[in-house]
Structures are given as C-alpha cells and as structure tokens.
Scaffold this motif. Sequence first.
Motif, PDB file in Angstrom:
ATOM      1  N   ALA A   1       5.637  -5.565  -6.913  1.00  0.00           N
ATOM      2  CA  ALA A   1       4.422  -5.035  -6.285  1.00  0.00           C
ATOM      3  C   ALA A   1       4.603  -3.558  -5.945  1.00  0.00           C
ATOM      4  O   ALA A   1       3.689  -2.746  -6.150  1.00  0.00           O
ATOM      5  N   LEU A   2       5.783  -3.199  -5.437  1.00  0.00           N
ATOM      6  CA  LEU A   2       6.053  -1.803  -5.101  1.00  0.00           C
ATOM      7  C   LEU A   2       5.976  -0.914  -6.337  1.00  0.00           C
ATOM      8  O   LEU A   2       5.347   0.150  -6.313  1.00  0.00           O
TER       9      LEU A   2
ATOM     10  N   ALA B   1      -0.131   5.155  -7.639  1.00  0.00           N
ATOM     11  CA  ALA B   1      -0.155   6.331  -6.762  1.00  0.00           C
ATOM     12  C   ALA B   1       0.390   7.577  -7.430  1.00  0.00           C
ATOM     13  O   ALA B   1       0.054   8.693  -7.056  1.00  0.00           O
ATOM     14  N   GLY B   2       1.282   7.395  -8.409  1.00  0.00           N
ATOM     15  CA  GLY B   2       1.916   8.542  -9.042  1.00  0.00           C
ATOM     16  C   GLY B   2       3.026   9.143  -8.219  1.00  0.00           C
ATOM     17  O   GLY B   2       3.506  10.234  -8.507  1.00  0.00           O
ATOM     18  N   VAL B   3       3.449   8.452  -7.160  1.00  0.00           N
ATOM     19  CA  VAL B   3       4.534   8.908  -6.301  1.00  0.00           C
ATOM     20  C   VAL B   3       5.347   7.705  -5.833  1.00  0.00           C
ATOM     21  O   VAL B   3       4.859   6.580  -5.857  1.00  0.00           O
TER      22      VAL B   3
ATOM     23  N   LEU C   1      -4.965   7.973   7.099  1.00  0.00           N
ATOM     24  CA  LEU C   1      -4.173   7.558   5.943  1.00  0.00           C
ATOM     25  C   LEU C   1      -5.026   7.611   4.690  1.00  0.00           C
ATOM     26  O   LEU C   1      -6.143   7.105   4.671  1.00  0.00           O
ATOM     27  N   GLU C   2      -4.477   8.221   3.669  1.00  0.00           N
ATOM     28  CA  GLU C   2      -5.121   8.235   2.365  1.00  0.00           C
ATOM     29  C   GLU C   2      -4.367   7.230   1.497  1.00  0.00           C
ATOM     30  O   GLU C   2      -3.168   7.364   1.270  1.00  0.00           O
ATOM     31  N   ILE C   3      -5.056   6.192   1.031  1.00  0.00           N
ATOM     32  CA  ILE C   3      -4.442   5.173   0.189  1.00  0.00           C
ATOM     33  C   ILE C   3      -4.316   5.737  -1.229  1.00  0.00           C
ATOM     34  O   ILE C   3      -5.313   6.103  -1.842  1.00  0.00           O
ATOM     35  N   LEU C   4      -3.089   5.787  -1.734  1.00  0.00           N
ATOM     36  CA  LEU C   4      -2.834   6.332  -3.058  1.00  0.00           C
ATOM     37  C   LEU C   4      -2.645   5.237  -4.107  1.00  0.00           C
ATOM     38  O   LEU C   4      -2.937   5.435  -5.280  1.00  0.00           O
TER      39      LEU C   4
ATOM     40  N   LEU D   1       0.866  -1.184   0.000  1.00  0.00           N
ATOM     41  CA  LEU D   1       0.000   0.000   0.000  1.00  0.00           C
ATOM     42  C   LEU D   1       0.899   1.227   0.000  1.00  0.00           C
ATOM     43  O   LEU D   1       1.838   1.301   0.791  1.00  0.00           O
ATOM     44  N   VAL D   2       0.626   2.159  -0.874  1.00  0.00           N
ATOM     45  CA  VAL D   2       1.286   3.462  -0.839  1.00  0.00           C
ATOM     46  C   VAL D   2       0.250   4.423  -0.270  1.00  0.00           C
ATOM     47  O   VAL D   2      -0.838   4.567  -0.822  1.00  0.00           O
ATOM     48  N   ALA D   3       0.594   5.009   0.868  1.00  0.00           N
ATOM     49  CA  ALA D   3      -0.370   5.858   1.567  1.00  0.00           C
ATOM     50  C   ALA D   3       0.282   7.166   1.989  1.00  0.00           C
ATOM     51  O   ALA D   3       1.506   7.284   2.059  1.00  0.00           O
TER      52      ALA D   3
END
Length: 70
Positions: A54-55, A62-64, A21-24, A12-14
């Motif tokens: 996966a990352l 996420a774009g980040v 937490l906003e999940i991106l 998860l990228v958050a």
Amino acid sequence: VLDVGTESVKVLVAQAKDHELEILGKASEAHPLREMEGGVVTDLAGVIERSLRALKTAERMAGVSPSSII
C-alpha cells in the motif's frame, strides 16, 4: 499516515502546507481473513507485506517518498 484496520491497510501520503494537509497519494490493500481476526494481527508478516504494498502504491501516486509515517 498508515492505518492498519481489521479489513484493510490504508495509506495516505500528505504534505503539511499552511496549517493544512495536502493529500498527494493514497492506497488501500485488503487483508485476507487469516491476517487479522477481531482487530488482532494473526499474521504479522502478511500485514507488513500488505502495508509495504500500500505504501509503494501511495508513493507512486504521490511521486514522493514520505520522510515519516504516523
């Protein structure tokens, strides 16, 4: 967040925002049977490769790129 489980790797990228937490982005990569056995890593290189894939998928969504992994 990186979770290496018996059947798959999940990422998860958050972003923390106002105590929430906003999940991106998110991604999952399934392990072949030879990489994990009963919760034990049996092929470290394979688990690392799956984790990186996966990352990268979660980062694209996420774009980040995350600044830290927990």
